[in-house]
Motif scaffolding. Structure first.
Motif, PDB file in Angstrom:
ATOM      1  N   SER A  35       0.824  -1.203   0.000  1.00 56.18           N
ATOM      2  CA  SER A  35       0.000   0.000   0.000  1.00 56.18           C
ATOM      3  C   SER A  35       0.863   1.260   0.000  1.00 56.18           C
ATOM      4  N   ALA A  36       1.958   1.236   0.758  1.00 58.49           N
ATOM      5  CA  ALA A  36       2.860   2.399   0.805  1.00 58.49           C
ATOM      6  C   ALA A  36       3.447   2.689  -0.572  1.00 58.49           C
ATOM      7  N   TRP A  37       3.825   1.628  -1.314  1.00 59.87           N
ATOM      8  CA  TRP A  37       4.338   1.821  -2.677  1.00 59.87           C
ATOM      9  C   TRP A  37       3.273   2.448  -3.569  1.00 59.87           C
ATOM     10  N   GLU A  38       2.030   1.961  -3.478  1.00 61.49           N
ATOM     11  CA  GLU A  38       0.952   2.501  -4.313  1.00 61.49           C
ATOM     12  C   GLU A  38       0.667   3.963  -3.980  1.00 61.49           C
ATOM     13  N   LEU A  39       0.664   4.274  -2.695  1.00 65.30           N
ATOM     14  CA  LEU A  39       0.418   5.651  -2.279  1.00 65.30           C
ATOM     15  C   LEU A  39       1.533   6.583  -2.764  1.00 65.30           C
ATOM     16  N   GLU A  40       2.769   6.108  -2.700  1.00 64.87           N
ATOM     17  CA  GLU A  40       3.893   6.928  -3.147  1.00 64.87           C
ATOM     18  C   GLU A  40       3.893   7.077  -4.663  1.00 64.87           C
ATOM     19  N   LYS A  41       3.556   6.006  -5.378  1.00 64.15           N
ATOM     20  CA  LYS A  41       3.461   6.108  -6.841  1.00 64.15           C
ATOM     21  C   LYS A  41       2.407   7.126  -7.244  1.00 64.15           C
ATOM     22  N   ALA A  42       1.272   7.124  -6.525  1.00 69.54           N
ATOM     23  CA  ALA A  42       0.204   8.081  -6.830  1.00 69.54           C
ATOM     24  C   ALA A  42       0.671   9.509  -6.553  1.00 69.54           C
ATOM     25  N   ARG A  43       1.421   9.706  -5.478  1.00 77.19           N
ATOM     26  CA  ARG A  43       1.931  11.041  -5.158  1.00 77.19           C
ATOM     27  C   ARG A  43       2.891  11.537  -6.237  1.00 77.19           C
ATOM     28  N   LEU A  44       3.792  10.647  -6.664  1.00 79.14           N
ATOM     29  CA  LEU A  44       4.748  11.022  -7.706  1.00 79.14           C
ATOM     30  C   LEU A  44       4.047  11.350  -9.017  1.00 79.14           C
ATOM     31  N   LYS A  45       3.008  10.581  -9.320  1.00 75.75           N
ATOM     32  CA  LYS A  45       2.260  10.823 -10.563  1.00 75.75           C
ATOM     33  C   LYS A  45       1.573  12.184 -10.530  1.00 75.75           C
ATOM     34  N   ARG A  46       1.000  12.532  -9.358  1.00 71.71           N
ATOM     35  CA  ARG A  46       0.353  13.839  -9.234  1.00 71.71           C
ATOM     36  C   ARG A  46       1.350  14.978  -9.433  1.00 71.71           C
ATOM     37  N   LYS A  47       2.566  14.757  -8.968  1.00 77.13           N
ATOM     38  CA  LYS A  47       3.606  15.781  -9.082  1.00 77.13           C
ATOM     39  C   LYS A  47       4.388  15.686 -10.396  1.00 77.13           C
ATOM     40  N   LYS A  48       3.977  14.725 -11.247  1.00 77.07           N
ATOM     41  CA  LYS A  48       4.623  14.502 -12.547  1.00 77.07           C
ATOM     42  C   LYS A  48       6.115  14.211 -12.399  1.00 77.07           C
ATOM     43  N   LEU A  49       6.415  13.339 -11.428  1.00 73.78           N
ATOM     44  CA  LEU A  49       7.785  12.905 -11.176  1.00 73.78           C
ATOM     45  C   LEU A  49       7.935  11.441 -11.558  1.00 73.78           C
ATOM     46  N   SER A  50       9.110  11.060 -11.995  1.00 74.54           N
ATOM     47  CA  SER A  50       9.382   9.669 -12.372  1.00 74.54           C
ATOM     48  C   SER A  50       9.352   8.767 -11.139  1.00 74.54           C
ATOM     49  N   PHE A  51       8.913   7.531 -11.367  1.00 78.78           N
ATOM     50  CA  PHE A  51       8.950   6.536 -10.291  1.00 78.78           C
ATOM     51  C   PHE A  51      10.363   6.379  -9.747  1.00 78.78           C
ATOM     52  N   TRP A  52      11.367   6.457 -10.618  1.00 76.97           N
ATOM     53  CA  TRP A  52      12.761   6.287 -10.210  1.00 76.97           C
ATOM     54  C   TRP A  52      13.401   7.601  -9.778  1.00 76.97           C
ATOM     55  N   SER A  53      12.580   8.590  -9.531  1.00 72.30           N
ATOM     56  CA  SER A  53      13.083   9.878  -9.066  1.00 72.30           C
ATOM     57  C   SER A  53      13.709   9.757  -7.680  1.00 72.30           C
ATOM     58  N   ILE A  54      14.659  10.623  -7.416  1.00 70.67           N
ATOM     59  CA  ILE A  54      15.258  10.696  -6.079  1.00 70.67           C
ATOM     60  C   ILE A  54      14.214  11.133  -5.054  1.00 70.67           C
ATOM     61  N   LYS A  55      13.097  11.656  -5.541  1.00 69.62           N
ATOM     62  CA  LYS A  55      12.002  12.084  -4.671  1.00 69.62           C
ATOM     63  C   LYS A  55      11.112  10.919  -4.232  1.00 69.62           C
ATOM     64  N   ASN A  56      11.352   9.723  -4.762  1.00 69.11           N
ATOM     65  CA  ASN A  56      10.561   8.554  -4.370  1.00 69.11           C
ATOM     66  C   ASN A  56      10.960   8.129  -2.959  1.00 69.11           C
ATOM     67  N   GLU A  57      10.114   8.458  -1.991  1.00 71.96           N
ATOM     68  CA  GLU A  57      10.438   8.205  -0.598  1.00 71.96           C
ATOM     69  C   GLU A  57      10.530   6.713  -0.290  1.00 71.96           C
ATOM     70  N   MET A  58       9.761   5.906  -0.998  1.00 72.41           N
ATOM     71  CA  MET A  58       9.777   4.473  -0.706  1.00 72.41           C
ATOM     72  C   MET A  58      11.112   3.818  -1.057  1.00 72.41           C
ATOM     73  N   ILE A  59      11.795   4.324  -2.057  1.00 71.55           N
ATOM     74  CA  ILE A  59      13.134   3.808  -2.358  1.00 71.55           C
ATOM     75  C   ILE A  59      14.058   4.077  -1.182  1.00 71.55           C
ATOM     76  N   TRP A  60      14.004   5.300  -0.665  1.00 67.57           N
ATOM     77  CA  TRP A  60      14.815   5.655   0.499  1.00 67.57           C
ATOM     78  C   TRP A  60      14.420   4.841   1.721  1.00 67.57           C
ATOM     79  N   TYR A  61      13.110   4.702   1.948  1.00 64.23           N
ATOM     80  CA  TYR A  61      12.633   4.031   3.158  1.00 64.23           C
ATOM     81  C   TYR A  61      12.925   2.534   3.143  1.00 64.23           C
ATOM     82  N   THR A  62      13.099   1.966   1.951  1.00 63.09           N
ATOM     83  CA  THR A  62      13.495   0.563   1.842  1.00 63.09           C
ATOM     84  C   THR A  62      15.001   0.408   2.038  1.00 63.09           C
ATOM     85  N   ALA A  63      15.758   1.353   1.505  1.00 65.40           N
ATOM     86  CA  ALA A  63      17.225   1.241   1.524  1.00 65.40           C
ATOM     87  C   ALA A  63      17.848   1.655   2.855  1.00 65.40           C
ATOM     88  N   LEU A  64      17.317   2.696   3.484  1.00 60.43           N
ATOM     89  CA  LEU A  64      17.970   3.259   4.668  1.00 60.43           C
ATOM     90  C   LEU A  64      18.116   2.271   5.838  1.00 60.43           C
TER      91      LEU A  64
END
Length: 365
Positions: free
Chosen positions: A188-217
């Motif tokens: 669900s967190a991935w889906e919510l973050e993907k929706a946020r990025l889409k609204r902001k017209k940002l790439s899924f692989w953007s550095i702004k994708n919080e879920m990438i950070w939250y998985t890696a950190l």
């Protein structure tokens, strides 16, 4: 607010003190924190009873701005990171018997999960940037950073509906719920973050994708602990990553069993296809037991929290009309761990709640 309550919120630090003391005293002393949480606190909840005090709206405006209450949570955030470093050090240095090692790690998770995630939950709801940073810092230490996204943008929107993975269903045993909530909340967190990025017209692989950070950190934090310990002890300290990830699993499992308790069987009425009535204090199980509420920063006044999510812990109110748990969370955790006992105890209470909600529901026109 009375001086007793002001001091009472410091009691959370008793549990890590017991973990440290138990470790250095050794052997069966490692069970001290577990006995304190699951025997002593329920006993004193029963003897001391509930807390009838609610602050007035005028008092709440003043208390909500008192820095003292925020300071406690800030201190905890820094303390939890230091506590992880201490835990990694003693695990690498000592050679405990399996029984006492297990008791130590479970006790450790009571601190990082039982209290730590509670503090992270409190901080993560606030508007202040520093509080949200501290909240995410704590969640990093238990490998559950996605909770920051899913809880705020998912759970609080969809609680008590079929769409929420963190709402336990009537007749659902905790262990089945654990699988659904842990994996469903992460997805669900991935889906919510993907929706946020889409609204902001940002790439899924953007550095702004919080879920990438939250998985890696959290993984990087575990690597850091292991690397520092390995350098210090001049060997590959495999015990440290095993300890870090095991305490994380136990810690977020405590969060999930609390989720299970807080929302068991509660369902909001569907007022239109896919739309549900507004969340109110009737939509969470509440517990007003004084002592356990001190240790958990009044998380057990969960009905008010869901009705007013940004309220600070020190001003949360008790709602008598909300469905009431028979005891505080420590006792209810033990009950939820044994599904037949849980169903026998809680299903009649859930039936009472369903009957009350039906009576209060507006009549069709």
């Amino acid at each position: 607010m009375s001086i007793i309550k002001k001091i009472g919120f410091l009691t959370a630090f008793i549990i890590p003190c017991l973990v440290v003391l138990g470790f250095y005293l050794g052997d069966y002393w490692n069970f001290s924190a577990l006995i304190f949480v699951f025997v002593c606190i329920p006993l004193f909840d029963f003897l001391i009873g509930e807390d009838p005090e609610n602050v007035t709206d005028d008092q709440a405006l003043i208390l909500a701005e008192k820095f003292y209450y925020r300071l406690i949570t800030y201190i905890w955030a820094v303390f939890q990171v230091a506590f992880l470093f201490w835990g990694a050090y003693v695990i690498a240095e000592s050679a405990m018997a399996p029984l006492f090692l297990g008791a130590f790690i479970m006790s450790f998770a009571l601190v990082t999960g039982g209290i730590g995630i509670t503090v992270a939950h409190e901080l993560g709801h606030k508007k202040s940037k520093i509080e949200r940073v501290y909240g995410r810092l704590i969640l990093m230490t238990v490998c559950y950073m996605h909770f920051y996204i899913e809880h705020n943008r998912g759970h609080h929107v969809y609680v008590a509906t079929p769409r929420d993975p963190a709402t336990s269903r009537k007749g659902e045993p905790f262990y089945k719920f654990w699988v659904r909530s842990v994996f469903g909340s992460y997805a669900s967190a991935w889906e919510l973050e993907k929706a946020r990025l889409k609204r902001k017209k940002l790439s899924f692989w953007s550095i702004k994708n919080e879920m990438i950070w939250y998985t890696a950190l959290p993984i990087l934090f575990g690597v850091l602990l292991t690397t520092l310990a390995s350098i210090y002890f001049n060997r590959v300290v495999w015990e440290v990553p095993a300890f870090f990830f095991l305490q994380s699993i136990l810690a977020f499992s405590l969060l999930e069993i609390v989720n299970y308790i807080e929302h068991y069987g509660i369902v909001r009425r569907e007022v239109a296809p896919g739309k549900y009535e507004r969340v109110n204090p009737m939509h969470s199980w509440n517990s007003n037991h004084r002592l356990s509420n001190f240790f958990l920063f009044q998380l057990q006044r969960h009905s008010d929290h869901h009705a007013n999510a940004i309220k600070r812990y020190q001003v949360l109110k008790h709602y008598e009309e909300a469905p009431q748990l028979p005891s505080g969370y420590p006792a209810m955790i033990l009950l939820a761990a044994f599904p037949p006992l849980w169903f026998k105890w809680m299903n009649p209470k859930l039936a009472d709640w369903e009957e009350q909600v039906y009576k209060l529901a507006p009549k069709p026109s």
